[in-house]
Scaffold this motif. Structure first.
Motif, PDB file in Angstrom:
ATOM      1  N   UNK A 151     -29.138 -13.513   8.749  1.00  0.00           N
ATOM      2  CA  UNK A 151     -28.051 -12.891   9.506  1.00  0.00           C
ATOM      3  C   UNK A 151     -27.247 -12.005   8.564  1.00  0.00           C
ATOM      4  N   UNK A 152     -27.305 -10.716   8.789  1.00  0.00           N
ATOM      5  CA  UNK A 152     -26.556  -9.771   7.961  1.00  0.00           C
ATOM      6  C   UNK A 152     -25.140  -9.619   8.474  1.00  0.00           C
ATOM      7  N   UNK A 153     -24.164  -9.854   7.596  1.00  0.00           N
ATOM      8  CA  UNK A 153     -22.749  -9.752   7.965  1.00  0.00           C
ATOM      9  C   UNK A 153     -22.202  -8.442   7.416  1.00  0.00           C
ATOM     10  N   UNK A 154     -21.637  -7.635   8.301  1.00  0.00           N
ATOM     11  CA  UNK A 154     -21.168  -6.311   7.896  1.00  0.00           C
ATOM     12  C   UNK A 154     -19.864  -6.354   7.120  1.00  0.00           C
ATOM     13  N   UNK A 155     -18.926  -7.203   7.548  1.00  0.00           N
ATOM     14  CA  UNK A 155     -17.587  -7.178   6.962  1.00  0.00           C
ATOM     15  C   UNK A 155     -17.318  -8.408   6.094  1.00  0.00           C
ATOM     16  N   UNK A 156     -16.625  -8.235   4.949  1.00  0.00           N
ATOM     17  CA  UNK A 156     -16.396  -9.332   4.000  1.00  0.00           C
ATOM     18  C   UNK A 156     -15.672 -10.542   4.584  1.00  0.00           C
ATOM     19  N   UNK A 157     -14.674 -10.322   5.440  1.00  0.00           N
ATOM     20  CA  UNK A 157     -13.925 -11.453   5.986  1.00  0.00           C
ATOM     21  C   UNK A 157     -14.810 -12.328   6.870  1.00  0.00           C
ATOM     22  N   UNK A 158     -15.649 -11.714   7.659  1.00  0.00           N
ATOM     23  CA  UNK A 158     -16.562 -12.483   8.507  1.00  0.00           C
ATOM     24  C   UNK A 158     -17.565 -13.254   7.665  1.00  0.00           C
ATOM     25  N   UNK A 159     -17.994 -12.671   6.555  1.00  0.00           N
ATOM     26  CA  UNK A 159     -18.911 -13.360   5.642  1.00  0.00           C
ATOM     27  C   UNK A 159     -18.209 -14.539   4.981  1.00  0.00           C
ATOM     28  N   UNK A 160     -16.939 -14.402   4.689  1.00  0.00           N
ATOM     29  CA  UNK A 160     -16.168 -15.483   4.058  1.00  0.00           C
ATOM     30  C   UNK A 160     -16.021 -16.673   5.009  1.00  0.00           C
ATOM     31  N   UNK A 161     -15.791 -16.419   6.287  1.00  0.00           N
ATOM     32  CA  UNK A 161     -15.468 -17.492   7.228  1.00  0.00           C
ATOM     33  C   UNK A 161     -16.624 -17.805   8.189  1.00  0.00           C
ATOM     34  N   UNK A 162     -17.805 -17.978   7.651  1.00  0.00           N
ATOM     35  CA  UNK A 162     -18.948 -18.240   8.540  1.00  0.00           C
ATOM     36  C   UNK A 162     -18.845 -19.604   9.223  1.00  0.00           C
ATOM     37  N   UNK A 163     -18.207 -20.588   8.573  1.00  0.00           N
ATOM     38  CA  UNK A 163     -18.077 -21.911   9.193  1.00  0.00           C
ATOM     39  C   UNK A 163     -17.246 -21.829  10.460  1.00  0.00           C
ATOM     40  N   UNK A 164     -16.287 -20.897  10.488  1.00  0.00           N
ATOM     41  CA  UNK A 164     -15.460 -20.718  11.679  1.00  0.00           C
ATOM     42  C   UNK A 164     -16.180 -19.917  12.765  1.00  0.00           C
ATOM     43  N   UNK A 165     -17.424 -19.533  12.499  1.00  0.00           N
ATOM     44  CA  UNK A 165     -18.212 -18.798  13.498  1.00  0.00           C
ATOM     45  C   UNK A 165     -19.525 -19.521  13.819  1.00  0.00           C
ATOM     46  N   UNK A 166     -19.614 -20.763  13.396  1.00  0.00           N
ATOM     47  CA  UNK A 166     -20.835 -21.543  13.581  1.00  0.00           C
ATOM     48  C   UNK A 166     -21.230 -21.635  15.047  1.00  0.00           C
TER      49      UNK A 166
END
Length: 283
Positions: A151-166
């Protein structure tokens, strides 16, 4: 000044006894060698001038004193390598900056579940502690089970908080990769491995453009754009009109066959808004 590889190659030929037309050796370093009597000119005919070497020891001393080169042929051979390291550069010329060398190649990965992998022939678990990422350097040697979806994450904040997007990825076993630092290492790796790629970016023209030009065109059917089930509702309520108005990227739908892309284009045009991916972080 560094000794260019192209000039070093010609000097190696002179060292072997060849003569080279002066027109092929025009360089400030060659001029200096001529002025210092390291190299010599030979006039041949009315228009042709050849460069030759009389004393190989003088050349060796000159290269050692001015460039730190002890072995000219080794210098040529090693400096042409694509994988030249700083250690190699120092070994052949006493100069770690002989050539622009990427000390840190690779990319970041993140995961909220344990992901087994093999790197350089050894098993490893990718499972960074919260607040940390794992940096993959020798990505050419990184292998994953084919069931893992990248899964490619475009933005740094979304990459940082992946647990909150599980909650978004309950139907796949993902390994998250960051688009930053922005280089071609990630796409090189994605082209090597058989795993499917899912792009999680902004839901606007810029995000689609990144996906189409940086990933889809290289991965074809192995790549798809991620659309959360409720993206239309969220975009209609939380989308940004300026995001839409300020983006002038155009897409020719005739060249697009991916259904989710066509659907997203319809949604964007319907509401005349764009949506940034950070909206899905559930803190």
């Amino acid at each position: 000044m560094k000794l260019p590889t192209s000039i070093a190659e010609k000097l190696a030929l002179l060292q072997d006894g060849e003569k080279i037309p002066f027109s092929k050796m025009k360089h400030i370093i060659i001029e200096s060698m001529l002025e210092n009597g390291i190299l010599h000119k030979q006039i041949q005919g009315r228009r042709k001038t050849l460069i030759y070497l009389q004393n190989t020891d003088k050349l060796k001393d000159y290269l050692g004193n001015h460039f730190g080169i002890s072995n000219l042929k080794n210098y040529v051979e090693i400096s042409k390598r694509n994988d030249l390291s700083r250690a190699d550069a120092i070994a052949i010329s006493s100069d770690s900056k002989l050539r622009s060398i990427r000390t840190f190649k690779g990319f970041l990965v993140n995961s909220y579940d344990r992901v087994e992998c093999i790197i350089k022939g050894e098993k490893m678990i990718l499972y960074p502690k919260e607040g940390t990422f794992t940096f993959i350097y020798d990505f050419e040697d990184l292998q994953l089970s084919p069931e893992i979806t990248i899964v490619g994450i475009e933005n740094p904040e979304s990459f940082r908080y992946i647990r909150e997007q599980k909650y978004l990825f309950s139907d796949i076993h993902p390994l998250f990769v960051s688009r930053y630092p922005q280089n071609r290492d990630l796409i090189k790796w994605l082209q090597i491995i058989p795993n499917n790629y899912l792009h999680f970016g902004d839901f606007d023209y810029a995000g689609l453009n990144i996906y189409m030009n940086e990933y889809k065109k290289h991965l074809n059917n192995r790549a798809r754009y991620f659309l959360p089930p409720n993206v239309e509702i969220i975009l209609s309520k939380n989308g940004n009109r300026n995001n839409y108005d300020n983006q002038t990227i155009l897409f020719d739908k005739k060249n697009i066959i991916e259904k989710d892309i066509l659907l997203l284009l319809e949604i964007i045009e319907k509401y005349k808004k764009g949506l940034e991916q950070e909206i899905f972080i559930m803190k």
